[in-house]
Design an enzyme around this catalytic site. Structure first.
Site, PDB file in Angstrom:
ATOM      1  N   LYS A 191      27.474   9.560  33.102  1.00  0.00           N
ATOM      2  CA  LYS A 191      26.486   9.932  34.109  1.00  0.00           C
ATOM      3  C   LYS A 191      25.977  11.334  33.801  1.00  0.00           C
ATOM      4  CE  LYS A 191      26.317   8.784  38.371  1.00  0.00           C
ATOM      5  NZ  LYS A 191      25.036   8.053  38.623  1.00  0.00           N
ATOM      6  N   ASP A 223      26.408   3.670  36.202  1.00  0.00           N
ATOM      7  CA  ASP A 223      26.096   2.795  37.347  1.00  0.00           C
ATOM      8  C   ASP A 223      25.075   1.738  36.948  1.00  0.00           C
ATOM      9  OD1 ASP A 223      24.191   4.805  37.071  1.00  0.00           O
ATOM     10  OD2 ASP A 223      23.805   5.019  39.216  1.00  0.00           O
TER      11      ASP A 223
END
Ligand code: IPM
Ligand code: MG
Length: 366
Positions: A191, A223
């Protein structure tokens, strides 16, 4: 060269699935002339019961010496209230950390006979064959500071995500090497939009990629990666990611294939003096205390973990493939342990009947 193997059956269904692996090991000794020096010891809750620690120092020392460690599973409700430092899981984490097993290989492969069993549509998962490479010895699992501290009139739980460049580099290299032997596609997940460790991860992955011009490297936020894994998993070949994201994404990927009971894993470290990597093999599933001791467990994941040991530790790739094909053949015949019973036309079998069927399929392979 001798082939030394330390077997740690552990807790719950660990011992019963490992008993089936013992049959398979014997078969390879008898029928293929591959000699193993097998020793067995305790890990997890059973080690705690006996020694007051989930991994005795002697067991740790043995694990450092052998060519490969094969582990069943650890944990159970009986140990839920133990202090964090002696929980069964700490035994496993200590093995990973002290053996420095930084590259955790988690294949998610959908067997044809089980394509209907996935919770996703058949065409999404049929033929799926991806490999998640999870960093296993660093990140938020081990970063300092950690703990629960007092702050004002409340407590604060703290864990730290921390990655050095060399830690990122070595796991990326392992993933690129694997990609070279497979579909030459690697997706790195982090991320970088919110975490500095992710920014560094992306930078190092890109740099390592320059040494592998044949591999198509892509980057994805973890994600979004989870979303893409459920949307169209066949877009991936090899995925490399950190410890915590890898924990989550590998469970997700495992379930695409229908059952956790089918999936093996290998955790590899640096080469030892004999050229073989430090290695620990274990099924992805846990100790499943709810079904332990009832002959319901599927031994396939543990058997396939031994197949990975044949391939990565003992340099017996062809024999590994023979074993993988035998497991596949048993599934194709419709034999199903309790975890896979919802499939139409299935023949229910117990844990040991499943092991026997694999032996039979191995005999047929000769
Ligand atoms: C895994 C497990 C372990 C982990 C637990 C048992 C410590 O979930 O191997 O994926 O979180 O790494
Ligand atoms: Mg996990």
């Amino acid at each position: 060269m001798t082939n030394s193997l330390l077997i740690l059956p552990g807790d719950g269904i660990g011992p019963e699935v490992m008993a089936e692996v013992r049959k398979i090991i014997d078969w390879f000794e008898d029928k293929r002339g591959i000699a193993f020096e097998v020793s067995e010891d305790l890990v997890g809750g059973c080690a705690y019961d006996k020694h007051g620690t989930p991994l005795h120092d002697d067991t740790m020392a043995k694990a450092q010496e052998v060519d490969a460690v094969l582990l069943g599973a650890v944990g159970g409700p009986k140990y839920d209230n133990l202090d964090f430092s002696v929980k069964p899981e700490r035994g496993l984490l200590r093995l990973r950390k002290e053996m420095d097993l930084f590259a955790n290989l988690r294949p998610a492969q959908c067997f044809d006979a089980l394509a209907d069993f996935s919770s996703l549509k058949k065409d999404v998962v049929a033929g799926l064959d991806i490999m998640i490479v999870r960093e296993l010895t660093s990140g938020v699992y081990f970063g300092e500071p950690r703990g629960i501290i007092e702050e004002g009139n409340e407590r604060v739980g703290i864990n730290t995500q921390r990655y050095t460049e060399s830690e990122i580099e070595r796991v990326c290299r392992a993933a690129f090497d694997l990609a070279m032997k497979r579909g030459k596609k690697l997706c790195s997940m982090e991320k970088a939009n919110v975490m500095e460790s992710g920014v560094l991860w992306r930078e190092v992955a890109t740099r390592v990629g320059q040494d592998y011009p044949e591999v198509e490297l892509s980057h994805m936020y973890a994600d979004a990666g989870a979303m893409q894994l459920t949307r169209w998993p066949k877009q991936f070949d090899v995925i490399v990611t950190d410890n915590l994201f890898g924990d989550l994404l590998s469970d997700l990927a495992a379930m695409l294939t229908g059952s956790l009971g089918m999936l093996p894993s290998a955790s590899l470290g640096a080469p030892m003096a004999n050229g073989r990597p430090k290695a620990l093999y274990e099924p992805v599933h846990g100790s499943a205390p709810d079904i332990a001791g009832q002959g319901k467990a599927n031994p396939s994941a543990c058997i396939l973990s031994f197949a990975m040991a044949l391939r990565y530790s003992f340099d017996k790739g062809e024999e590994a493939t023979r074993l993988e094909k035998a497991v596949e053949a048993v599934l194709a015949k419709g034999l199903r342990t309790a975890d896979l019973l919802n499939v139409e036309g299935a023949t229910p079998v117990s844990t040991s009947e499943m092991g026997d069927a694999v032996i039979e399929a191995l005999n047929e392979s000769l």
